[in-house]
Scaffold this motif. Structure first.
Motif, PDB file in Angstrom:
ATOM      1  N   LEU A  10       0.829  -1.206   0.000  1.00  0.00           N
ATOM      2  CA  LEU A  10       0.000   0.000   0.000  1.00  0.00           C
ATOM      3  C   LEU A  10       0.861   1.253   0.000  1.00  0.00           C
ATOM      4  O   LEU A  10       0.602   2.193  -0.746  1.00  0.00           O
ATOM      5  CB  LEU A  10      -0.928  -0.004   1.219  1.00  0.00           C
ATOM      6  CG  LEU A  10      -1.838   1.209   1.369  1.00  0.00           C
ATOM      7  CD1 LEU A  10      -2.775   1.362   0.168  1.00  0.00           C
ATOM      8  CD2 LEU A  10      -2.628   1.104   2.667  1.00  0.00           C
ATOM      9  N   ARG A  11       1.894   1.268   0.813  1.00  0.00           N
ATOM     10  CA  ARG A  11       2.783   2.434   0.889  1.00  0.00           C
ATOM     11  C   ARG A  11       3.578   2.640  -0.401  1.00  0.00           C
ATOM     12  O   ARG A  11       3.885   3.769  -0.768  1.00  0.00           O
ATOM     13  CB  ARG A  11       3.760   2.276   2.049  1.00  0.00           C
ATOM     14  CG  ARG A  11       3.153   2.553   3.388  1.00  0.00           C
ATOM     15  CD  ARG A  11       4.237   2.469   4.452  1.00  0.00           C
ATOM     16  NE  ARG A  11       3.791   2.991   5.712  1.00  0.00           N
ATOM     17  CZ  ARG A  11       3.804   4.274   6.050  1.00  0.00           C
ATOM     18  NH1 ARG A  11       4.235   5.166   5.217  1.00  0.00           N
ATOM     19  NH2 ARG A  11       3.387   4.656   7.231  1.00  0.00           N
ATOM     20  N   ALA A  39       0.117   9.481   5.252  1.00  0.00           N
ATOM     21  CA  ALA A  39       0.187   8.718   3.997  1.00  0.00           C
ATOM     22  C   ALA A  39      -0.739   9.310   2.935  1.00  0.00           C
ATOM     23  O   ALA A  39      -1.822   9.794   3.233  1.00  0.00           O
ATOM     24  CB  ALA A  39      -0.170   7.258   4.239  1.00  0.00           C
ATOM     25  N   SER A  40      -0.291   9.255   1.683  1.00  0.00           N
ATOM     26  CA  SER A  40      -1.128   9.659   0.563  1.00  0.00           C
ATOM     27  C   SER A  40      -1.855   8.412   0.066  1.00  0.00           C
ATOM     28  O   SER A  40      -1.272   7.551  -0.586  1.00  0.00           O
ATOM     29  CB  SER A  40      -0.289  10.265  -0.568  1.00  0.00           C
ATOM     30  OG  SER A  40      -1.139  10.591  -1.645  1.00  0.00           O
ATOM     31  N   LEU A  41      -3.133   8.332   0.399  1.00  0.00           N
ATOM     32  CA  LEU A  41      -3.955   7.181   0.034  1.00  0.00           C
ATOM     33  C   LEU A  41      -5.120   7.621  -0.847  1.00  0.00           C
ATOM     34  O   LEU A  41      -6.214   7.073  -0.782  1.00  0.00           O
ATOM     35  CB  LEU A  41      -4.457   6.478   1.306  1.00  0.00           C
ATOM     36  CG  LEU A  41      -3.351   5.992   2.254  1.00  0.00           C
ATOM     37  CD1 LEU A  41      -3.932   5.485   3.553  1.00  0.00           C
ATOM     38  CD2 LEU A  41      -2.507   4.924   1.578  1.00  0.00           C
ATOM     39  N   VAL A  42      -4.848   8.614  -1.688  1.00  0.00           N
ATOM     40  CA  VAL A  42      -5.856   9.158  -2.590  1.00  0.00           C
ATOM     41  C   VAL A  42      -6.358   8.049  -3.513  1.00  0.00           C
ATOM     42  O   VAL A  42      -5.563   7.342  -4.139  1.00  0.00           O
ATOM     43  CB  VAL A  42      -5.276  10.331  -3.416  1.00  0.00           C
ATOM     44  CG1 VAL A  42      -6.277  10.833  -4.446  1.00  0.00           C
ATOM     45  CG2 VAL A  42      -4.827  11.458  -2.490  1.00  0.00           C
ATOM     46  N   LEU A  43      -7.686   7.871  -3.523  1.00  0.00           N
ATOM     47  CA  LEU A  43      -8.379   6.876  -4.345  1.00  0.00           C
ATOM     48  C   LEU A  43      -8.009   5.430  -4.007  1.00  0.00           C
ATOM     49  O   LEU A  43      -8.267   4.517  -4.788  1.00  0.00           O
ATOM     50  CB  LEU A  43      -8.149   7.134  -5.842  1.00  0.00           C
ATOM     51  CG  LEU A  43      -8.625   8.490  -6.356  1.00  0.00           C
ATOM     52  CD1 LEU A  43      -8.218   8.686  -7.813  1.00  0.00           C
ATOM     53  CD2 LEU A  43     -10.132   8.644  -6.198  1.00  0.00           C
ATOM     54  N   ALA A  44      -7.427   5.187  -2.840  1.00  0.00           N
ATOM     55  CA  ALA A  44      -7.032   3.822  -2.454  1.00  0.00           C
ATOM     56  C   ALA A  44      -8.254   2.938  -2.263  1.00  0.00           C
ATOM     57  O   ALA A  44      -9.260   3.342  -1.683  1.00  0.00           O
ATOM     58  CB  ALA A  44      -6.213   3.848  -1.167  1.00  0.00           C
TER      59      ALA A  44
END
Length: 135
Positions: A10-11, A39-44
């Protein structure tokens, strides 16, 4: 404790993570107690993820799919939540006090309780109160 392989994937690359998720829709990521601060989890794609007790402080979850995710006791202080889908997500005991762009509509679709901390301007869904009274 989070599965280290899930956390590393994920990272590393959210787009690759999403591609792998689309190939195995039954996969249930284990990210319990993960440190995802900032964390940048845009649209994850975090559908059905176990994020119980995860630290998502200041994480950017813009447009993230958190349907049916377990976010019990997660820390979402200062997280960006524009367009985040919380349908069926379990937010019992989660801390969303200073989460940005959280809407009433998002909370209506989630599960919460008296321990769920919301921003002052976000009303607690009535059904959360009804669920509390029914216990």
């Amino acid at each position: 404790m989070a599965n280290p392989e899930n956390l590393a994937a994920l990272r590393a690359d959210v787009d690759e993570w999403n591609d792998e998720r689309s190939q195995d829709p039954d996969f249930r990521p284990d990210l319990a107690s993960a440190d995802l601060r900032g964390a940048s989890l845009v649209l994850a794609d975090l559908r059905h993820a176990n994020l119980r007790g995860a630290n998502l402080t200041l994480a950017d979850l813009t447009g993230a799919d958190l349907r049916w995710a377990d976010l019990r006791n997660a820390n979402l202080v200062g997280a960006r939540l524009i367009g985040t889908d919380f349908s069926g997500a379990d937010l019992r005991g989660a801390d969303l006090r200073t989460a940005e762009d959280l809407t009433t509509e998002q909370m209506q679709e989630a599960m919460g309780d008296e321990r769920t901390l919301l921003p002052d301007e976000t009303p607690r869904p009535l059904r959360w109160t009804i669920q509390i009274s029914a216990r």
